[in-house]
Design a protein around this motif. Structure first.
Motif, mmCIF file in Angstrom:
data_model
loop_
_atom_site.group_PDB
_atom_site.id
_atom_site.type_symbol
_atom_site.label_atom_id
_atom_site.label_comp_id
_atom_site.label_asym_id
_atom_site.label_seq_id
_atom_site.Cartn_x
_atom_site.Cartn_y
_atom_site.Cartn_z
ATOM 1 N N ARG A 118 -1.995 59.241 6.040
ATOM 2 C CA ARG A 118 -1.268 58.183 6.755
ATOM 3 C C ARG A 118 -2.186 57.368 7.646
ATOM 4 O O ARG A 118 -2.060 56.154 7.740
ATOM 5 N N ALA A 119 -3.133 58.026 8.289
ATOM 6 C CA ALA A 119 -4.055 57.328 9.190
ATOM 7 C C ALA A 119 -5.008 56.398 8.432
ATOM 8 O O ALA A 119 -5.587 55.493 9.027
ATOM 9 N N ASP A 120 -5.154 56.599 7.119
ATOM 10 C CA ASP A 120 -6.066 55.793 6.316
ATOM 11 C C ASP A 120 -5.366 54.678 5.550
ATOM 12 O O ASP A 120 -6.022 53.902 4.854
ATOM 13 N N ARG A 121 -4.043 54.580 5.668
ATOM 14 C CA ARG A 121 -3.311 53.508 4.989
ATOM 15 C C ARG A 121 -3.618 52.187 5.677
ATOM 16 O O ARG A 121 -3.902 52.141 6.868
ATOM 17 N N PRO A 122 -3.565 51.091 4.904
ATOM 18 C CA PRO A 122 -4.048 49.805 5.439
ATOM 19 C C PRO A 122 -3.158 49.206 6.524
ATOM 20 O O PRO A 122 -1.964 49.486 6.595
ATOM 21 N N GLU A 123 -3.780 48.380 7.323
ATOM 22 C CA GLU A 123 -3.063 47.535 8.281
ATOM 23 C C GLU A 123 -2.639 46.274 7.534
ATOM 24 O O GLU A 123 -3.320 45.872 6.607
ATOM 25 N N PRO A 124 -1.564 45.632 7.880
ATOM 26 C CA PRO A 124 -0.662 45.927 8.983
ATOM 27 C C PRO A 124 0.410 46.969 8.640
ATOM 28 O O PRO A 124 1.221 47.306 9.488
ATOM 29 N N PHE A 125 0.375 47.490 7.405
ATOM 30 C CA PHE A 125 1.387 48.477 7.000
ATOM 31 C C PHE A 125 1.479 49.612 8.004
ATOM 32 O O PHE A 125 2.556 49.980 8.461
ATOM 33 N N ARG A 126 0.341 50.191 8.350
ATOM 34 C CA ARG A 126 0.318 51.369 9.220
ATOM 35 C C ARG A 126 0.978 51.096 10.566
ATOM 36 O O ARG A 126 1.718 51.927 11.087
ATOM 37 N N SER A 127 0.749 49.930 11.129
ATOM 38 C CA SER A 127 1.325 49.597 12.432
ATOM 39 C C SER A 127 2.811 49.251 12.351
ATOM 40 O O SER A 127 3.557 49.493 13.295
ATOM 41 N N LEU A 128 3.230 48.663 11.231
ATOM 42 C CA LEU A 128 4.612 48.188 11.109
ATOM 43 C C LEU A 128 5.578 49.243 10.600
ATOM 44 O O LEU A 128 6.759 49.229 10.950
ATOM 45 N N ALA A 129 5.099 50.145 9.753
ATOM 46 C CA ALA A 129 5.965 51.160 9.149
ATOM 47 C C ALA A 129 6.167 52.299 10.141
ATOM 48 O O ALA A 129 5.253 53.087 10.381
ATOM 49 N N LYS A 130 7.343 52.360 10.693
ATOM 50 C CA LYS A 130 7.653 53.333 11.747
ATOM 51 C C LYS A 130 7.234 54.755 11.367
ATOM 52 O O LYS A 130 6.725 55.497 12.189
ATOM 53 N N TYR A 131 7.449 55.136 10.124
ATOM 54 C CA TYR A 131 7.123 56.497 9.676
ATOM 55 C C TYR A 131 5.923 56.516 8.735
ATOM 56 O O TYR A 131 5.608 57.544 8.164
ATOM 57 N N CYS A 132 5.287 55.360 8.579
ATOM 58 C CA CYS A 132 4.137 55.191 7.680
ATOM 59 C C CYS A 132 4.505 55.587 6.249
ATOM 60 O O CYS A 132 3.714 56.192 5.534
ATOM 61 N N GLU A 133 5.749 55.270 5.879
ATOM 62 C CA GLU A 133 6.266 55.560 4.541
ATOM 63 C C GLU A 133 6.712 54.259 3.884
ATOM 64 O O GLU A 133 6.969 53.270 4.557
ATOM 65 N N VAL A 134 6.813 54.292 2.563
ATOM 66 C CA VAL A 134 7.368 53.167 1.821
ATOM 67 C C VAL A 134 8.823 53.489 1.483
ATOM 68 O O VAL A 134 9.184 54.659 1.416
ATOM 69 N N PRO A 135 9.636 52.478 1.316
ATOM 70 C CA PRO A 135 9.324 51.071 1.411
ATOM 71 C C PRO A 135 9.343 50.569 2.851
ATOM 72 O O PRO A 135 9.999 51.143 3.711
ATOM 73 N N LEU A 136 8.608 49.511 3.052
ATOM 74 C CA LEU A 136 8.633 48.754 4.300
ATOM 75 C C LEU A 136 8.869 47.309 3.914
ATOM 76 O O LEU A 136 8.147 46.766 3.067
ATOM 77 N N LEU A 137 9.883 46.706 4.490
ATOM 78 C CA LEU A 137 10.161 45.295 4.275
ATOM 79 C C LEU A 137 9.928 44.571 5.596
ATOM 80 O O LEU A 137 10.424 45.018 6.633
ATOM 81 N N VAL A 138 9.152 43.511 5.544
ATOM 82 C CA VAL A 138 8.945 42.681 6.723
ATOM 83 C C VAL A 138 9.617 41.346 6.436
ATOM 84 O O VAL A 138 9.256 40.651 5.477
ATOM 85 N N HIS A 139 10.631 41.031 7.237
ATOM 86 C CA HIS A 139 11.428 39.817 7.052
ATOM 87 C C HIS A 139 11.400 39.022 8.344
ATOM 88 O O HIS A 139 11.799 39.538 9.384
ATOM 89 N N ASP A 140 10.888 37.812 8.266
ATOM 90 C CA ASP A 140 10.740 36.961 9.450
ATOM 91 C C ASP A 140 10.008 37.686 10.576
ATOM 92 O O ASP A 140 10.386 37.602 11.741
ATOM 93 N N GLY A 141 8.984 38.451 10.194
ATOM 94 C CA GLY A 141 8.150 39.134 11.172
ATOM 95 C C GLY A 141 8.698 40.450 11.693
ATOM 96 O O GLY A 141 8.032 41.137 12.451
ATOM 97 N N LYS A 142 9.913 40.812 11.295
ATOM 98 C CA LYS A 142 10.523 42.056 11.775
ATOM 99 C C LYS A 142 10.465 43.120 10.677
ATOM 100 O O LYS A 142 10.879 42.867 9.551
ATOM 101 N N PRO A 143 9.982 44.336 11.013
ATOM 102 C CA PRO A 143 9.896 45.391 10.003
ATOM 103 C C PRO A 143 11.224 46.143 9.839
ATOM 104 O O PRO A 143 11.936 46.389 10.809
ATOM 105 N N TYR A 144 11.517 46.483 8.593
ATOM 106 C CA TYR A 144 12.693 47.292 8.249
ATOM 107 C C TYR A 144 12.211 48.448 7.382
ATOM 108 O O TYR A 144 11.417 48.255 6.458
ATOM 109 N N VAL A 145 12.692 49.657 7.692
ATOM 110 C CA VAL A 145 12.304 50.851 6.946
ATOM 111 C C VAL A 145 13.547 51.547 6.411
ATOM 112 O O VAL A 145 14.662 51.240 6.840
ATOM 113 N N GLN A 146 13.330 52.475 5.493
ATOM 114 C CA GLN A 146 14.364 53.257 4.823
ATOM 115 C C GLN A 146 15.127 52.365 3.841
ATOM 116 O O GLN A 146 15.753 51.381 4.231
ATOM 117 N N SER A 147 15.058 52.718 2.573
ATOM 118 C CA SER A 147 15.543 51.842 1.510
ATOM 119 C C SER A 147 16.996 51.410 1.676
ATOM 120 O O SER A 147 17.308 50.224 1.513
#
Length: 125
Positions: free
Chosen positions: A38-67
């Motif tokens: 998890r610590a080696d996953r790329p930015e900005p994913f690592r900073s935006l993904a609350k749990y550092c898991e996929v999927p992560l959707l970024v909509h209008d600059g706001k991150p959303y997690v959990q499918s």
């Protein structure tokens, strides 16, 4: 702009990608290698993904997690698939929780079983 971070082996990422494709929602997709720590996953994913898991959707600059939470957000945003009214949204929410409990858990195991052999080696399909 919508950015989706996912992984081709993730059924949860697939659900979100499928919704975006079926709805014709323009988006960018970035594959995340889940074999990386998890610590080696790329930015900005690592900073935006609350749990550092996929999927992560970024909509209008706001991150959303959990499918399923992402699917509900997109239904509301698009005014479709239950997002048109409070009553339909409640029904949509009910089905998503039913899917997560009854189908989703089993589908993830089935998909894994089809992709990997008993030793955990990739089956290549």
């Amino acid at each position: 702009m919508i950015q989706l971070y996912g992984n081709c082996e993730s059924g949860h990422s697939y659900k979100v990608k499928l919704l975006l494709e079926v709805a014709g929602v323009p988006h960018e997709y970035q594959e995340i290698d889940l074999r990386l720590a998890r610590a080696d996953r790329p930015e900005p994913f690592r900073s935006l993904a609350k749990y550092c898991e996929v999927p992560l959707l970024v909509h209008d600059g706001k991150p959303y997690v959990q499918s399923n939470a992402i699917l509900l957000h997109m239904a509301e945003h698009l005014g479709a698939w239950g997002g048109e009214s409070k009553e339909r949204l409640e029904r949509c929410r009910e089905w998503l929780f039913w899917e997560a409990n009854r189908i989703g858990f089993s589908m993830a195991h089935l998909r894994y079983g089809q992709k990997f052999d008993d030793a955990g080696a990739y089956a290549g399909t």
